[in-house]
Design a protein around this motif. Structure first.
Motif, PDB file in Angstrom:
ATOM      1  N   CYS A   1       0.827  -1.224   0.000  1.00 26.47           N
ATOM      2  CA  CYS A   1       0.000   0.000   0.000  1.00 26.47           C
ATOM      3  C   CYS A   1       0.854   1.264   0.000  1.00 26.47           C
ATOM      4  O   CYS A   1       0.316   2.367  -0.090  1.00 26.47           O
ATOM      5  CB  CYS A   1      -0.969   0.016   1.178  1.00 26.47           C
ATOM      6  SG  CYS A   1      -0.177   0.307   2.774  1.00 26.47           S
TER       7      CYS A   1
ATOM      8  N   CYS B   1       3.010  -4.724   7.226  1.00 24.62           N
ATOM      9  CA  CYS B   1       2.059  -3.621   7.381  1.00 24.62           C
ATOM     10  C   CYS B   1       0.973  -4.039   8.374  1.00 24.62           C
ATOM     11  O   CYS B   1       0.427  -5.144   8.287  1.00 24.62           O
ATOM     12  CB  CYS B   1       1.456  -3.325   6.005  1.00 24.62           C
ATOM     13  SG  CYS B   1       0.295  -1.965   5.969  1.00 24.62           S
TER      14      CYS B   1
ATOM     15  N   GLY C   1       0.936  -6.081   3.803  1.00 24.25           N
ATOM     16  CA  GLY C   1       2.082  -6.243   2.895  1.00 24.25           C
ATOM     17  C   GLY C   1       3.423  -6.275   3.633  1.00 24.25           C
ATOM     18  O   GLY C   1       3.538  -5.835   4.784  1.00 24.25           O
TER      19      GLY C   1
ATOM     20  N   CYS D   1      -4.361  -4.657   4.508  1.00 24.71           N
ATOM     21  CA  CYS D   1      -3.169  -4.735   3.653  1.00 24.71           C
ATOM     22  C   CYS D   1      -2.268  -5.914   4.040  1.00 24.71           C
ATOM     23  O   CYS D   1      -2.258  -6.942   3.402  1.00 24.71           O
ATOM     24  CB  CYS D   1      -2.393  -3.412   3.711  1.00 24.71           C
ATOM     25  SG  CYS D   1      -0.917  -3.454   2.679  1.00 24.71           S
TER      26      CYS D   1
HETATM   27 ZN    ZN Z   1       0.347  -1.752   3.591  1.00 27.34          ZN
END
Ligand code: ZN
Ligand code: BJW
Length: 292
Positions: free
Chosen positions: A158, A196, A203, A201
């Protein structure tokens, strides 16, 4: 023409023009430089790894530039992170821990005091290639961190950028990152590396640092370029002046008539471009130059 070729041609042209002019009249006379600095209105201090060397932070090129068997610059690439995020995170975890324990030295402090003293009569900008945060910790206010910061992360998914000073940054990195070359490989599972925290998200996080082959953030680059093109005096401190675009900032300033002084323990490829060259550790030399 590729961007690399463009930089290289631009710099070669600049180098040959400016070195012809400068070679004849380079000076190491501190008294005259201090006079020039006294009447300057717009001052840029462009720093590199050398300013943090006296705080115990290894430089990139030269003896300290190895971590395990790797050149530090070989790990500072998106390809290295794609190939082995565990290894690259160990390297950055190690550097976060070293920088967190380090203290700003007399060079960083001389710059911050100089900014404070001239807060009302000069525009002073510190542009650093360093990611260790020591200029900010010394008190520098008008600071441009060209290559990012060890204590910021960016989500690979993101793209959110966050400040993160956790030590260790995640449990799996506790006790990791030892720099000795006996350590082989790195196999922390990706799921245990920093991720994250946004539920939507999750990620993989990476250090918010500009790696080789990546562009600098446009706003950061614009700020640096604006300060460089307005400066009447530039101090180039503890950088080998080989990494672009930073390597062309000071030669460009010299070419348009700004006074440029270099502070280093040894000459660099850019030394002949500059009006002044002051040899010595910047923790000793900068306080002499900036104290009055
Ligand atoms: Zn993220
Ligand atoms: C003391 C001292 C004491 C010691 N007192 N002094 C060919 C031509 C032109 C450009 C390129 C090219 N090929 C590739 C490029 C582009 C590339 C580049 O410049 N490569 C060169 C190596 C040739 N640049 C990029 O990729 C940049 N992005 C970019 O240009 O985007 C557009 C583009 C994309 C794709 C292709 C082409 C263009 C991004 C550069 C990012 C640099 N990142 C690093 C790693 C950061 C992460 C990290 O810290 O982990 O930044 S590399 C590393 O070098 C780090 C440093 O900030 C940077 C500069 O190093 P620095 O600070 O000068 O340190 P040293 O160690 O080199 O020097 C220390 C100096 O201190 C020495 O001179 C000592 O003598 C001195 N010293 N003790 C005073 N006590």
């Amino acid at each position: 023409m590729s961007l690399c070729m463009f930089y290289r041609n631009l710099n070669n042209n600049l180098l040959s023009k400016v070195s012809t002019i400068m070679a004849k009249r380079q000076s190491s006379d501190m008294t005259t430089f201090k006079e020039v600095l006294r009447s300057a209105k717009n001052v840029v201090i462009l720093s590199g790894a050398g300013i943090s060397a006296e705080s115990g932070i290894p430089t990139f090129r030269g003896a300290g530039g190895l971590w395990r068997k790797y050149q530090a610059t070989a790990l500072a690439t998106p390809g290295a992170f794609r190939e082995n995020p565990s290894l690259v995170w160990e390297f950055y975890h190690y550097r976060r821990e070293v920088a967190a324990k380090a203290q700003p030295n007399t060079g960083h402090l001389a710059i911050a005091k100089y900014e404070e003293k001239h807060a009302t009569d000069k525009n002073i900008t510190v542009i650093t290639q360093n990611v260790d945060g020591l200029h900010a910790r010394a008190g520098s206010k008008s600071l441009v961190e060209l290559h990012g910061n060890l204590y910021k992360t960016r989500c690979t998914k993101c793209k959110e950028v966050l400040v993160n000073t956790d030590s260790p940054i995640c449990e799996a990195l506790a006790g990791k990152g030892a720099p000795d070359s006996a350590q082989i490989g790195s196999d922390i599972p990706v799921k245990s590396l920093p991720h994250c925290q946004k539920a939507s998200c999750g990620g993989l996080l990476r250090p918010h640092i500009v790696w080789f082959g990546e562009g600098l953030e446009p706003e950061v680059l614009n700020k640096a370029e604006a300060a460089m093109s307005a400066c009447d005096v530039c101090l180039v401190v503890g950088t080998s002046s080989v990494v672009y675009p930073a390597a062309m900032f000071a030669p460009q300033a010299a070419a348009r008539g700004a006074t440029v002084a270099e502070f280093n323990i040894e000459p660099t490829p850019a030394t002949p471009e500059f009006h002044y060259y002051f040899e010595g550790p910047c923790g000793t030399v900068l306080p002499l130059v900036l104290s009055d």
